[in-house]
Design a protein around this motif. Sequence first.
Motif, PDB file in Angstrom:
ATOM      1  N   GLY A  58      -8.613 -32.939  39.192  1.00  0.00           N
ATOM      2  CA  GLY A  58      -8.957 -31.833  39.380  1.00  0.00           C
ATOM      3  C   GLY A  58      -9.130 -30.787  38.035  1.00  0.00           C
ATOM      4  N   LEU A  59      -7.917 -31.000  37.374  1.00  0.00           N
ATOM      5  CA  LEU A  59      -7.768 -30.445  36.147  1.00  0.00           C
ATOM      6  C   LEU A  59      -8.487 -30.817  34.974  1.00  0.00           C
ATOM      7  CD1 LEU A  59      -6.559 -28.096  34.353  1.00  0.00           C
ATOM      8  CD2 LEU A  59      -4.679 -29.625  33.835  1.00  0.00           C
ATOM      9  N   PHE A  60      -8.763 -32.191  35.008  1.00  0.00           N
ATOM     10  CA  PHE A  60      -9.711 -32.869  33.703  1.00  0.00           C
ATOM     11  C   PHE A  60     -11.163 -32.844  34.301  1.00  0.00           C
ATOM     12  CE2 PHE A  60      -6.257 -36.403  34.038  1.00  0.00           C
ATOM     13  CZ  PHE A  60      -5.365 -35.564  33.508  1.00  0.00           C
ATOM     14  N   VAL A  61     -11.580 -32.800  35.475  1.00  0.00           N
ATOM     15  CA  VAL A  61     -12.783 -32.508  35.659  1.00  0.00           C
ATOM     16  C   VAL A  61     -13.300 -31.146  35.615  1.00  0.00           C
ATOM     17  CG1 VAL A  61     -14.561 -32.564  37.514  1.00  0.00           C
ATOM     18  CG2 VAL A  61     -13.137 -34.255  37.383  1.00  0.00           C
ATOM     19  N   GLY A  62     -12.364 -30.311  35.871  1.00  0.00           N
ATOM     20  CA  GLY A  62     -12.235 -28.845  35.641  1.00  0.00           C
ATOM     21  C   GLY A  62     -12.858 -28.272  34.242  1.00  0.00           C
ATOM     22  N   GLY A  63     -11.963 -28.750  33.618  1.00  0.00           N
ATOM     23  CA  GLY A  63     -11.966 -28.628  32.116  1.00  0.00           C
ATOM     24  C   GLY A  63     -13.066 -28.909  31.587  1.00  0.00           C
ATOM     25  N   ALA A  64     -13.578 -30.347  31.951  1.00  0.00           N
ATOM     26  CA  ALA A  64     -15.102 -30.723  31.135  1.00  0.00           C
ATOM     27  C   ALA A  64     -15.986 -30.093  31.821  1.00  0.00           C
ATOM     28  CB  ALA A  64     -15.190 -32.225  31.837  1.00  0.00           C
ATOM     29  N   ARG A  65     -16.005 -29.428  32.974  1.00  0.00           N
ATOM     30  CA  ARG A  65     -17.122 -28.667  33.739  1.00  0.00           C
ATOM     31  C   ARG A  65     -17.270 -27.217  33.031  1.00  0.00           C
ATOM     32  NH1 ARG A  65     -21.093 -31.480  36.389  1.00  0.00           N
ATOM     33  NH2 ARG A  65     -19.769 -33.343  37.445  1.00  0.00           N
ATOM     34  N   ALA A  66     -16.019 -26.603  32.915  1.00  0.00           N
ATOM     35  CA  ALA A  66     -15.814 -25.232  32.509  1.00  0.00           C
ATOM     36  C   ALA A  66     -16.344 -25.090  30.898  1.00  0.00           C
ATOM     37  CB  ALA A  66     -14.540 -24.611  32.391  1.00  0.00           C
ATOM     38  N   ILE A 117     -11.260 -42.065  32.977  1.00  0.00           N
ATOM     39  CA  ILE A 117     -12.451 -41.899  33.777  1.00  0.00           C
ATOM     40  C   ILE A 117     -13.252 -40.564  33.295  1.00  0.00           C
ATOM     41  CG2 ILE A 117     -13.350 -41.918  36.084  1.00  0.00           C
ATOM     42  CD1 ILE A 117     -11.381 -44.017  36.737  1.00  0.00           C
ATOM     43  N   CYS A 118     -12.418 -39.303  33.530  1.00  0.00           N
ATOM     44  CA  CYS A 118     -12.967 -37.955  33.510  1.00  0.00           C
ATOM     45  C   CYS A 118     -13.503 -37.703  32.063  1.00  0.00           C
ATOM     46  CB  CYS A 118     -11.956 -37.004  33.827  1.00  0.00           C
ATOM     47  SG  CYS A 118     -11.710 -37.164  35.776  1.00  0.00           S
ATOM     48  N   ALA A 119     -12.789 -38.443  31.094  1.00  0.00           N
ATOM     49  CA  ALA A 119     -13.345 -38.197  29.731  1.00  0.00           C
ATOM     50  C   ALA A 119     -14.391 -38.922  29.428  1.00  0.00           C
ATOM     51  CB  ALA A 119     -12.113 -38.333  28.777  1.00  0.00           C
ATOM     52  N   THR A 120     -14.828 -40.155  30.018  1.00  0.00           N
ATOM     53  CA  THR A 120     -15.785 -40.773  29.513  1.00  0.00           C
ATOM     54  C   THR A 120     -16.976 -40.634  30.420  1.00  0.00           C
ATOM     55  OG1 THR A 120     -14.892 -42.608  30.772  1.00  0.00           O
ATOM     56  CG2 THR A 120     -14.275 -42.485  28.447  1.00  0.00           C
ATOM     57  N   ILE A 121     -17.012 -40.270  31.587  1.00  0.00           N
ATOM     58  CA  ILE A 121     -18.205 -40.034  32.388  1.00  0.00           C
ATOM     59  C   ILE A 121     -18.826 -38.898  32.034  1.00  0.00           C
ATOM     60  CG2 ILE A 121     -18.844 -39.682  34.903  1.00  0.00           C
ATOM     61  CD1 ILE A 121     -16.819 -41.042  35.756  1.00  0.00           C
ATOM     62  N   GLY A 122     -20.200 -39.121  31.901  1.00  0.00           N
ATOM     63  CA  GLY A 122     -21.028 -38.013  31.495  1.00  0.00           C
ATOM     64  C   GLY A 122     -21.287 -36.956  32.585  1.00  0.00           C
ATOM     65  N   LEU A 123     -21.508 -35.665  32.000  1.00  0.00           N
ATOM     66  CA  LEU A 123     -21.393 -34.501  33.062  1.00  0.00           C
ATOM     67  C   LEU A 123     -22.512 -34.345  33.830  1.00  0.00           C
ATOM     68  CD1 LEU A 123     -20.275 -32.090  30.229  1.00  0.00           C
ATOM     69  CD2 LEU A 123     -18.883 -33.236  32.151  1.00  0.00           C
ATOM     70  N   GLY A 124     -23.647 -35.109  33.854  1.00  0.00           N
ATOM     71  CA  GLY A 124     -24.776 -35.179  34.761  1.00  0.00           C
ATOM     72  C   GLY A 124     -25.714 -34.141  34.596  1.00  0.00           C
TER      73      GLY A 124
END
Length: 136
Positions: A58-66, A117-124
């Motif tokens: 959640g922290l990894f995805v949240g950082g990417a989204r924020a 996974i969280c660092a390589t998946i695109g943000l869509g």
Amino acid sequence: MSDRGSMLAQPLRMPPAGRVAAYVGLVVLGAVAGLAGALVQAGWFPGGLLLALVGAGGLFVGGARALDTRAGAVAPAAGWMISVILCTAGRPEGDFLFGVGGGSYLFLLGGMALAVICATIGLGRQPGGDGVRLGK
């Protein structure tokens, strides 16, 4: 009412100094999540392991989204990995923070896999503009 959506759903817009501070904050949060996960995963084995991995993911995805960048996922992942690797190092007295069981290995490998996974998946990203929605 604004057509752009809620302000909470938008990525953060900040000056470069604020962006650097956000990355540093994410590295620190990643380190705290790694240390907390190292303690929780062994304490409550099946549930603690899942809680630690879900929190890190959640922290990894949240950082990417924020921050709307992949570097937003890499920063907390770097802090997580640094703290977890420092926790695996033995002390001169022979004490270890991680046990020898399979849960520790699942935490280490699962957290690293989540970071990659969280660092390589695109943000869509969604296309912008007025003519991109159906019916307009």
